[in-house]
Design a protein around this motif. Sequence first.
Motif, PDB file in Angstrom:
ATOM      1  N   ASP A 179      45.199  44.333  44.709  1.00  0.00           N
ATOM      2  CA  ASP A 179      44.289  44.346  43.563  1.00  0.00           C
ATOM      3  C   ASP A 179      43.832  42.938  43.206  1.00  0.00           C
ATOM      4  N   LYS A 180      44.751  41.965  43.290  1.00  0.00           N
ATOM      5  CA  LYS A 180      44.383  40.591  42.938  1.00  0.00           C
ATOM      6  C   LYS A 180      43.394  40.031  43.941  1.00  0.00           C
ATOM      7  N   LEU A 181      43.629  40.243  45.215  1.00  0.00           N
ATOM      8  CA  LEU A 181      42.737  39.723  46.245  1.00  0.00           C
ATOM      9  C   LEU A 181      41.367  40.396  46.175  1.00  0.00           C
ATOM     10  N   VAL A 182      41.377  41.721  46.074  1.00  0.00           N
ATOM     11  CA  VAL A 182      40.105  42.449  46.006  1.00  0.00           C
ATOM     12  C   VAL A 182      39.362  42.090  44.726  1.00  0.00           C
ATOM     13  N   GLY A 183      40.104  41.912  43.636  1.00  0.00           N
ATOM     14  CA  GLY A 183      39.470  41.576  42.373  1.00  0.00           C
ATOM     15  C   GLY A 183      38.760  40.236  42.381  1.00  0.00           C
ATOM     16  N   ALA A 184      39.138  39.361  43.303  1.00  0.00           N
ATOM     17  CA  ALA A 184      38.496  38.050  43.398  1.00  0.00           C
ATOM     18  C   ALA A 184      37.219  38.085  44.230  1.00  0.00           C
ATOM     19  N   LEU A 185      36.981  39.199  44.916  1.00  0.00           N
ATOM     20  CA  LEU A 185      35.826  39.289  45.809  1.00  0.00           C
ATOM     21  C   LEU A 185      34.574  39.714  45.043  1.00  0.00           C
ATOM     22  N   HIS A 231      42.710  52.029  46.475  1.00  0.00           N
ATOM     23  CA  HIS A 231      41.950  52.817  45.501  1.00  0.00           C
ATOM     24  C   HIS A 231      40.760  51.996  44.980  1.00  0.00           C
ATOM     25  N   GLY A 232      39.675  52.693  44.692  1.00  0.00           N
ATOM     26  CA  GLY A 232      38.508  52.038  44.107  1.00  0.00           C
ATOM     27  C   GLY A 232      37.535  51.455  45.110  1.00  0.00           C
TER      28      GLY A 232
END
Length: 271
Positions: A179-185, A231-232
């Motif tokens: 989630d942290k990595l994807v959230g930074a994209l 997810h998401g």
Amino acid sequence: MSDGADPRGADRFDSTVAHPARRYNYWLGGKDNFAADRASGDAIEAAMPSIRLMAIENRWFLGRAVEFLARQGVRQFLDIGTGIPAPGNTHEVAQAIQPATRTVYVDNDPIVLTHSRALLTSGPEGAIAYLDADLRSPDDILRHPDLHATLNFSEPIGLLLVAVLHFVRDDEDPQGIIDKLVGALPPGSYVVVSHATWEYQSEEAIAELTANNPGGRFVARTGRRLGELLHGLEFVDPGLVSVSRWRADGAPKPRPSIEDVSCNGVVARVP
């Protein structure tokens, strides 16, 4: 499929302790490995004879996925857990399509980083950086100055988590890491994931594989569980499937069985 040693500690320099990247190099037929890596690889192969096939198919999946992203216009890649260089490295595949591609490689094995810096060079129009960091510490990756000096986080990025998430235990919060990595994209980015599974193995094989994983460093997950962790995200057709089946029309025939490969893969878009 490690012996449980933590690569972040002092033993990361110990050639007598098997390391996933070097063992994977051994399965691919490389020479950048030590006796401990080969012994560990042989023990796992005894329990799962198709493990070398899994490694090869996973490598081909990486190439097909990177080519797909490059043809979608992705010009930046963050490859975490890159492993020891082998034919078809991320930047080579991408720069063959778009020479200006920029790639950041991340690994926690100093041998990997030494070989990468010595062997991997960008074309004149592109760029490469190498980070000594661990997937289990995503903040260290995302805050690294070399990452931001190489990649522009206002443009789409291809995040590669290929054959690495299965070395993150459940108690190390794989969901939070993803989630942290994807959230930074930025929107329009893509995530490429492959993950070994034991869902097709016999009880006897699983018992042997478990015996070769005493520290629990390796965590096999089902395709369903992998999908839950992502997810998401918007899965690209054909969705989450065996790496041997992902857009493999041009791959050598006949295609190996999903049971022999025992590794799922997916490419997903960040909405």
